[in-house]
Design an enzyme around this catalytic site. Structure first.
Site, PDB file in Angstrom:
ATOM      1  N   GLU A 137     -19.902 -14.264  48.646  1.00 52.81           N
ATOM      2  CA  GLU A 137     -20.320 -14.462  47.738  1.00 52.81           C
ATOM      3  C   GLU A 137     -20.003 -14.134  46.262  1.00 52.81           C
ATOM      4  O   GLU A 137     -20.239 -15.465  45.699  1.00 52.81           O
ATOM      5  CB  GLU A 137     -21.791 -13.969  48.148  1.00 52.81           C
ATOM      6  CG  GLU A 137     -22.790 -14.394  49.367  1.00 52.81           C
ATOM      7  CD  GLU A 137     -23.630 -15.420  48.029  1.00 52.81           C
ATOM      8  OE1 GLU A 137     -22.795 -16.634  49.127  1.00 52.81           O
ATOM      9  OE2 GLU A 137     -24.871 -15.204  48.041  1.00 52.81           O
ATOM     10  N   ASP A 138     -19.798 -13.329  46.226  1.00 55.17           N
ATOM     11  CA  ASP A 138     -19.550 -12.997  44.711  1.00 55.17           C
ATOM     12  C   ASP A 138     -18.057 -13.015  43.754  1.00 55.17           C
ATOM     13  O   ASP A 138     -17.433 -12.800  43.121  1.00 55.17           O
ATOM     14  CB  ASP A 138     -19.969 -11.356  44.183  1.00 55.17           C
ATOM     15  CG  ASP A 138     -21.371 -11.224  44.528  1.00 55.17           C
ATOM     16  OD1 ASP A 138     -22.178 -12.575  44.671  1.00 55.17           O
ATOM     17  OD2 ASP A 138     -21.995 -10.555  44.998  1.00 55.17           O
TER      18      ASP A 138
END
Ligand code: MN
Length: 673
Positions: free
Chosen positions: A84-85
């Site tokens: 996700e990051d």
């Protein structure tokens, strides 16, 4: 803040090595690799608090390790925010860590994306919880998500207030109940306390402060109580593994204060409980016997959760006594084995670590104990090589019917579930007070088999009580356990009323200087005391009157006639009037009494187990237990049991007499030692 990742990695490996059987280089390398990979990926990123991002997955992993997860779950937790990051792709994860870890990471992301309508009703919340479990597909995803959430909650002060409230609300309403369902009681408590702090900051601060004062004041009593308990067991030369005081967590103190409508912790008596850990199950009863012969127990507070475990599988003996260590407050003591004690904090998760020679199977026997999983997991499926997690996921998704409440709430039930299962799935109280059901608008019997798509409406009536006959068709474990627990609870209440009456009667007899109170039972023909209750069709609490024609006496065989009025009419079994009545409307009925008796025996291993197995096997509810050691290795156990009928009591006593080493059985008066 000093960050030492090398030490963190060492700590993690050390912890895993302690619980993971056959933990070798290969396993260590897998964890190390995920650790370093995630560290590299998050390099340069900061959390809102200003600390390096990687601290977050590390802390979450340390929390996760408390439930002894497998290697893939640990890898997933370390990597859970990478896709996700950071620029890392799904392909990268798959290549480096394999398909399972990728699948689990994606599960975490999926669950994270589910948001919560702030004004969700209780029914909607229940559905969101189910949806969480379903979306996660693999229960390990939830474990990681819970660990992730606990760390986020502990750093919540760095977010803006509206986000704080939102995350805390979701944690309280969704994560805490899910942790509870999964038996992760210690996580549940952490989530509740952390969320409460942000949801009701004023209440939290005030209670936190009051509890500090309270604890300071109690300190002296607590150590005195511990010493008194320790000394007592020492005097009896009884092996105790641990004696620990345990404090209720803050949020549950708050809930209890609200429930009791009081304003301060000083008005709650069970903020502290003492846990006595003994080697074996039979030792629990013996420890209880020793405690009861020293201090006065409060009868209504004695709970035998060993022979009747709570719905979530919790086992323990609970007793509350007066005067322990000269304490001004009643003292609650919980007696458990080490295993029961671990289960009380971690539930089945404590047994989820890989074990055994195959290294592939989770502790299946244990999972069977867990209430809501039980019905799904005892199926043949699990006995095959299929892993626990697979079985769990598929049970959530398949082999279930979906029915609706009139408001459109979704309830998932196993095949062949009935309106009774539905009622209990909605709420215990709805189950207990269930009178009838409408399925798709038509009144149906309570054993009507439901089908997917049915709209079910439960008709209730205040004061209605569960019926033992429901057990013939209720299929969900949770409904069955709730029915049994409520019937037992009612039986206890009845017995208490009876007991109070009897005590008053004996006091009255003494006052009038009767040499012998009227209640002395003898072994053969006996006159039972006047206070009694009648159980009709296995159910207590129904209203009845004695028929004038035969005026049954306690101890006689009786039947109940459903006159279609407001109450049952009780006749003697051989009453001539009753024989002319419609037999279809007759129900079995019994007088219920309490008896006290002492069993003298030569001590041996497993004696108490044999007693309690015989009594519960014969359907007797044990009300109180005392234990005394005599000379020459002789012991005496004194029991108070609920007695459904004289005949059954005599038969049970006969069986007890046949237990090896039993020397003598003496009937006792209620107040006789
Ligand atoms: Mn995270």
């Amino acid at each position: 803040m000093l960050i030492d990742y090398e030490k963190d990695l060492e700590d993690i490996l050390k912890t895993v090595r302690e619980y993971y059987p056959r933990f070798g280089e290969k396993e260590a390398d897998k964890i190390k690799k995920a650790f370093l990979f995630s560290q590299e990926a998050h390099k340069g990123q900061l959390r809102k608090s200003g600390i390096p991002y990687f601290v977050h997955p590390v802390m979450a992993t340390k929390t996760l390790l408390e439930i002894k997860p497998d290697i893939e779950t640990i890898q997933t937790c370390l990597l859970h925010d990478v896709i996700e990051d950071t620029p890392i792709t799904e392909e990268d994860i798959k290549r480096e860590f394999g398909e399972t870890v990728l699948y689990l990471c994606n599960g975490v992301t999926k669950v994270s994306r589910m948001s919560l309508n702030k004004n969700a009703s209780e029914a909607q919340l229940a559905n969101i919880r189910k949806l969480f479990l379903a979306v996660a597909e693999d229960i390990r995803v939830i474990f990681v998500k819970i660990a992730d959430r606990i760390h986020n909650l502990s750093t919540l002060e760095h977010l803006p207030p509206d986000r704080q409230k939102e995350i805390a609300g979701q944690s309280m309403n969704v994560y805490a109940p899910i942790a509870e369902i999964l038996g992760l009681y210690r996580f549940k408590k952490q989530i509740q306390d952390l969320s409460f702090k942000f949801l009701q900051p004023e209440d939290y601060k005030r209670l936190h402060h009051e509890l500090e004062l309270y604890n300071k004041e109690q300190e002296i009593h607590i150590s005195k109580i511990e010493i008194a308990i320790r000394d007592l067991f020492k005097k009896h030369d009884f092996p105790v593994l641990k004696i620990k005081s345990r404090q209720k967590h803050l949020y549950s103190v708050y809930q209890k204060m609200k429930r009791k409508n009081v304003n301060s912790p000083w008005e709650i008596f069970d903020i502290y409980a003492f846990r006595v850990v003994v080697p074996k199950t039979e030792d629990c009863y013996r420890a209880l016997g020793i405690l009861h012969s020293e201090w006065k127990p409060i009868p209504t507070r004695f709970k035998d959760y060993i022979s009747v475990p709570k719905a979530n599988g919790y086992q323990s003996l609970h007793t509350t006594m007066l005067g322990v260590g000269q304490s001004p407050l009643p003292t609650e003591i919980q007696i458990k084995t080490e295993k029961m004690s671990v289960d009380a904090e971690w539930g089945p998760a404590a047994h989820w670590a890989y074990k055994g020679a195959s290294g592939k199977s989770f502790d299946e026997e244990y999972t069977k104990k867990m209430g809501w999983l039980q019905e799904d997991l005892t199926s043949a499926k699990l006995k095959s090589s299929q892993s626990f997690f697979n079985a769990l996921s598929s049970s959530i998704l398949k082999e279930r019917i979906i029915v609706f409440s009139p408001k459109g709430d979704i309830v998932r039930l196993p095949q062949k579930a009935t309106p009774i299962d539905f009622a209990y799935a909605i709420h215990s109280e709805v189950g207990h007070t269930c009178m009838g059901a409408k399925v798709d608008g038509v009144i149906r019997p309570l054993d009507y088999p439901l089908k997917t798509g049915n709209v079910v409406e439960i008709l209730t009536r205040q004061g209605r009580k569960p019926n033992g006959a429901w057990l013939n068709f209720a299929v969900t474990t949770s409904a069955r356990q709730k029915i049994k627990a409520e019937i037992n609870r009612l039986a206890e209440n009845r017995a208490e009323v009876y007991k109070e009456g009897l005590e008053a009667e004996i006091a009255e007899a003494k006052r009038k200087r009767f040499a012998t109170p009227v209640t002395r039972p003898t072994q053969s023909e006996e006159k039972l005391p006047g206070k009694y209750n009648i159980v009709i069709g296995g159910q207590e609490g129904l209203s009845y009157r004695l028929a004038k024609c035969c005026a049954a006496n306690p101890g006689e065989s009786i039947i109940a006639y459903n006159s279609r009025g407001t109450e049952f009419v009780i006749h003697k079994e051989n009453c001539r009037v009753a024989q002319k009545l419609d037999s279809e409307r007759m129900m079995e009925a019994n007088f219920i009494m309490q008896r006290k008796f002492s069993i003298y025996a030569k001590d041996r291993k497993g004696l108490m187990n044999d007693y309690s197995a015989t009594m519960s096997g014969e359907g007797f509810f044990i009300w109180d237990i005392k234990f005394r050691r005599l000379k020459n290795n002789r012991v005496v156990w004194t029991f108070v049991v609920n007695v459904p009928s004289d005949r059954m009591f005599q038969e049970m006593i006969k069986k007890i007499r046949n237990i090896s080493n039993v020397l003598e059985i003496k009937m006792k008066l209620e107040n006789e030692k």
